[in-house]
Design an enzyme around this catalytic site. Sequence first.
Site, PDB file in Angstrom:
ATOM      1  N   LYS A  42      -2.870  -1.001   0.826  1.00  0.00           N
ATOM      2  CA  LYS A  42      -2.975   0.030  -0.218  1.00  0.00           C
ATOM      3  C   LYS A  42      -1.709   0.893  -0.260  1.00  0.00           C
ATOM      4  O   LYS A  42      -0.922   0.889   0.695  1.00  0.00           O
ATOM      5  CB  LYS A  42      -4.205   0.898   0.063  1.00  0.00           C
ATOM      6  CG  LYS A  42      -4.131   1.660   1.383  1.00  0.00           C
ATOM      7  CD  LYS A  42      -5.488   2.224   1.808  1.00  0.00           C
ATOM      8  CE  LYS A  42      -5.368   2.933   3.152  1.00  0.00           C
ATOM      9  NZ  LYS A  42      -6.676   3.314   3.697  1.00  0.00           N
ATOM     10  N   TYR A 256      18.759  27.967   2.855  1.00  0.00           N
ATOM     11  CA  TYR A 256      17.887  28.911   2.127  1.00  0.00           C
ATOM     12  C   TYR A 256      17.140  29.832   3.101  1.00  0.00           C
ATOM     13  O   TYR A 256      16.634  29.380   4.136  1.00  0.00           O
ATOM     14  CB  TYR A 256      16.822  28.142   1.349  1.00  0.00           C
ATOM     15  CG  TYR A 256      17.305  27.525   0.061  1.00  0.00           C
ATOM     16  CD1 TYR A 256      17.854  28.292  -0.953  1.00  0.00           C
ATOM     17  CD2 TYR A 256      17.148  26.156  -0.148  1.00  0.00           C
ATOM     18  CE1 TYR A 256      18.270  27.710  -2.146  1.00  0.00           C
ATOM     19  CE2 TYR A 256      17.546  25.561  -1.339  1.00  0.00           C
ATOM     20  CZ  TYR A 256      18.108  26.346  -2.330  1.00  0.00           C
ATOM     21  OH  TYR A 256      18.502  25.764  -3.496  1.00  0.00           O
TER      22      TYR A 256
HETATM   23  C1  LIG Z   1      -6.652   2.897   5.057  1.00  0.00           C
HETATM   24  C2  LIG Z   1      -7.851   2.242   5.659  1.00  0.00           C
HETATM   25  C3  LIG Z   1      -7.722   1.337   6.726  1.00  0.00           C
HETATM   26  C4  LIG Z   1      -6.421   1.104   7.462  1.00  0.00           C
HETATM   27  O1  LIG Z   1      -6.252   2.126   8.427  1.00  0.00           O
HETATM   28  P1  LIG Z   1      -5.018   2.181   9.450  1.00  0.00           P
HETATM   29  O2  LIG Z   1      -5.309   3.395  10.256  1.00  0.00           O
HETATM   30  O3  LIG Z   1      -3.801   2.300   8.637  1.00  0.00           O
HETATM   31  O4  LIG Z   1      -5.032   0.936  10.258  1.00  0.00           O
HETATM   32  C5  LIG Z   1      -8.852   0.643   7.137  1.00  0.00           C
HETATM   33  N1  LIG Z   1     -10.061   0.873   6.562  1.00  0.00           N
HETATM   34  C6  LIG Z   1     -10.230   1.771   5.569  1.00  0.00           C
HETATM   35  C7  LIG Z   1     -11.574   1.974   4.988  1.00  0.00           C
HETATM   36  C8  LIG Z   1      -9.138   2.487   5.091  1.00  0.00           C
HETATM   37  O5  LIG Z   1      -9.309   3.401   4.124  1.00  0.00           O
END
Ligand SMILES: *Cc1c(COP(=O)(O)O)cnc(C)c1O
Length: 360
Positions: A42, A256
């Site tokens: 994702k 800044y």
């Molecule tokens: C994003 C996600 C993962 C992956 O998690 P990591 O900590 O990056 O390994 C797995 N399961 C779900 C439901 C997620 O939302």
Amino acid sequence: MKNDPETGELTPSAHVDLQIVQQNYIALRHQAAGAETGAVVKADCYGHGVSHIAPALAEAGCETFFVAYTHEGQALRALIGPDPTIFVFNGIRPHETDDFRIAGLSPVCNTPEEIAMALTARLPAGYGIHIDTGMNRLGIRPENVIDLPGFTHGFPPRLIMSHLACADQPAHPLNKIQLERFHQARNLFPGIPASLVSTAGIYLGADYTFDLVRPGIGLYGGGPARPPGLKLRTAMTLTAPVMNVFEVKPGETVGYGASFEARGPSVIATVAFGYADGYLRSGGNYGFAILDGVPCPVVGRISMDLITLDVTDLAEKPRIGDRAEFIGKIAGYEIQAEALGTLGYELTSRLGTRISRSWG
Ligand SMILES: *Cc1c(COP(=O)(O)O)cnc(C)c1O
């Protein structure tokens, strides 16, 4: 490396080593002894570039992918061909059944209504069911799971999944509670594959890995403390070029808000990188970068396009075009992220579009 090899410009750059991603995938698969190892791709592979990473993972033997959105699933299908399974965590909406059918996507249903949609459409790639065992975020509440086996009879799910809230804290009592609830739920679906854990949960051991594991961050060498013996390497090298080098006198300030004041004579290097590129502003006076193998603290505030580093300790003054490493072999994701008050996930998934990208 001086400046961007393609444009010759002094821009930040991110290189992702695809072989390291493949080796990390294989190491995680080994760690998950016996469970199938999927991959969560994702959010553009957490900013690493799904168009390069997903085919590399498929080549390493990954057969099950997870995305958050339907459009991510559609794009992924075009990248990896018809065979791998693609689950969409955020489920399915009523107008999307043709999208799922055409792209061969499998929704992870989070409500009985979504399950009904999958059943009515008889989605060719099937569907999964997310049970909320204690994260209290998304998924079907355990008390409502009991009716599902009857409801789905004739077109059963192809995956029962849940997600741990505290997998990065192995001793947290919620892990065992969620494990117990997950067993109860999945016992209602004998023979259906089950998946409970992401990267951190793989490290909790064989009680937690079930049939399929879902690592994301571990593919790049990020995430929480690993079991001894598991070697994951940092896949991304993120560097920014030096734009300016100068000396300041004691009492002079930098940037800044004049938030940094030199205590002694100091050498400052300004690099082309800033919060518009995803380096969080919270890193002002906390972050660091590596020059010539030496950690150099960020001094002063983070600007939109510029960051100032204290390079006084270097044996030689840096020159214009030298590259400061913010993520890489020495600066791991999580130590850099911790200096910003966040996690590796947020750091890489926010990297901006001005960064020049390469893979290899
Ligand atoms: C994003 C996600 C993962 C992956 O998690 P990591 O900590 O990056 O390994 C797995 N399961 C779900 C439901 C997620 O939302």
